[in-house]
Enzyme design. Structure first.
Site, PDB file in Angstrom:
ATOM      1  N   ASP A  38       0.843  -1.185   0.000  1.00 17.25           N
ATOM      2  CA  ASP A  38       0.000   0.000   0.000  1.00 17.25           C
ATOM      3  C   ASP A  38       0.884   1.244   0.000  1.00 17.25           C
ATOM      4  O   ASP A  38       2.092   1.162   0.191  1.00 17.25           O
ATOM      5  CB  ASP A  38      -0.973  -0.003   1.185  1.00 17.25           C
ATOM      6  CG  ASP A  38      -0.399  -0.679   2.420  1.00 17.25           C
ATOM      7  OD1 ASP A  38       0.838  -0.697   2.570  1.00 17.25           O
ATOM      8  OD2 ASP A  38      -1.174  -1.190   3.240  1.00 17.25           O
ATOM      9  N   GLU A  57      -6.125   3.119   2.984  1.00 13.45           N
ATOM     10  CA  GLU A  57      -6.810   3.691   4.143  1.00 13.45           C
ATOM     11  C   GLU A  57      -8.175   4.261   3.769  1.00 13.45           C
ATOM     12  O   GLU A  57      -8.960   4.606   4.631  1.00 13.45           O
ATOM     13  CB  GLU A  57      -5.948   4.794   4.772  1.00 13.45           C
ATOM     14  CG  GLU A  57      -4.593   4.319   5.305  1.00 13.45           C
ATOM     15  CD  GLU A  57      -4.714   3.414   6.523  1.00 13.45           C
ATOM     16  OE1 GLU A  57      -5.839   3.260   7.049  1.00 13.45           O
ATOM     17  OE2 GLU A  57      -3.687   2.862   6.950  1.00 13.45           O
TER      18      GLU A  57
END
EC number: 3.5.1.47
Length: 377
Positions: free
Chosen positions: A69, A128
């Site tokens: 990520d 997120e």
């Protein structure tokens, strides 16, 4: 290749945390590094603010993927680092800076050392929120390089460096955001009978929501409903016209997720009637569970125990953590494991300082695992 290089890369990335799908500087930093690598065996594609890198193997039987990520969090950093965030109000407080440094370390290793299978490195934005995994999977770029198996890690503050943890089956929960808006009738504090007080309505609803887990979910199942924010009112002598609740739902089963949402909707209807107000519910972003494919995970755990004297493996329990890597695992076999970084502060904390020695541990472990995996039929 030196491990100190990837520690420095982590520090560089730590200074430029960015929101999901706005990782412009991060993407450019990664691309600048990738351009410095030998280009003979690699192909690079960009997708929005993400990157896909394919590395050719010598005798490929499969395409093995590694995902990292990229995004930061809206947190004001309070670490002791001299390389603190340069982006005010944003911080890499979930280890994505370390995840990216590890991914670059793995990619660099395999540009210098041959491997039989093809490798795919996914630099995925917006973990997120609002969630980058699913739209990346739906992209043409991913469809052209769809992997046969996929893997990832996540830093774990509670485990020491040199220790990893995982398990076959469910590792992380299904998650959903929760936003509830209540609208009543404001008024003067001296005349409450002429208004519909949304401070009282919102507070009442918060307590009602807490009954869902204790009275509607099987005690042998697991679920969480947390209200993290309640906002209402403008002044001490004004009865509030509006109230907004913000929270999260987390369950291990989709059946429990559906049940929790059904009960929330029933309770909200009750508040509408009881407080003569109007309500809207928004479930925002939701992620499916991280489900580690049993055989691959079991084989990996056995391999670590038999072949890796420098790493300690823990069989962990499920966690209520949310991760959109679960979307990859829903369609492609693979697993995620925890990487120990030993720090007293938890994920999403403004003072978290992961131990950077874990970067070398991860690069060494995963590069050895991929080499071993590519030798299997």
């Amino acid at each position: 290749m030196t491990t100190s290089l990837f520690t420095q890369i982590r520090r560089d990335l730590h200074q430029i945390p960015e929101p999901g799908f706005a990782e412009v500087k991060t993407q450019q930093y990664l691309l600048d590094y990738l351009k410095k690598l030998p280009q003979e065996r690699i192909e690079i594609k960009t997708w929005r603010t993400g990157i896909l890198v394919k590395l050719a193997g010598t005798k490929p039987k499969r395409l093995i993927a590694w995902r990292t990520d990229m995004d930061g969090l809206p947190i004001v950093e309070e670490t002791s680092y001299p390389f603190r965030s340069l982006h005010e109000g944003y911080m890499h407080a979930c280890g994505h800076d370390m995840h990216m440094a590890i991914a670059l370390g793995l990619l660099t290793h395999f540009t210098e050392h041959s491997i039989a299978d093809d490798l795919l490195f996914l630099f995925q934005p917006a973990e997120e929120g609002p969630g980058g995994a699913w739209p990346m999977m739906e992209s043409e770029e991913f469809a052209e390089w769809r992997p046969d198996c996929i893997f990832a890690l996540h830093i774990a503050p509670e485990y020491p460096v040199g220790q990893i943890a995982t398990k076959p089956g469910i590792l992380f929960a299904n998650t959903s955001e929760l936003y509830i808006d209540l609208v009543g009738k404001g008024g003067h504090a001296a005349f409450p009978h002429k208004a519909n007080d949304m401070v009282v309505a919102g507070s009442h609803l918060v307590t009602q929501l807490q009954s869902i887990i204790s009275r509607n979910i099987d005690p042998l199942d697991s679920a969480v409903v947390t209200i993290g924010k309640l906002e209402s009112g403008t002044k001490q002598n004004i009865i509030a016209e509006k109230s907004r609740l913000e929270g999260t739902i987390r369950t291990f089963s989709m059946e429990s997720m559906a049940l929790v949402k059904s009960r929330i909707e029933s309770l909200v209807k009750g508040v509408e009637i009881g407080f003569d107000c109007q309500a809207t519910i928004d479930y925002g972003v939701g992620y499916c569970q991280v489900y580690n494919e049993e055989q691959l995970t079991t084989d990996f755990m056995q391999w670590v125990q038999e072949q890796c004297d420098d790493v300690t493996l823990i069989t962990c329990k499920e966690a209520m953590t949310g991760e959109d890597f679960g979307y990859f695992l829903k369609e492609i076999p693979g697993f995620l494991f925890w990487l120990g970084v030993q720090t007293p502060y938890g994920l999403h904390h403004s003072k978290i300082e992961p131990n950077e020695d874990a970067i070398e541990v991860a690069i060494r472990l995963v590069s050895r695992y991929f080499t071993w995996l590519s030798q299997q039929e």
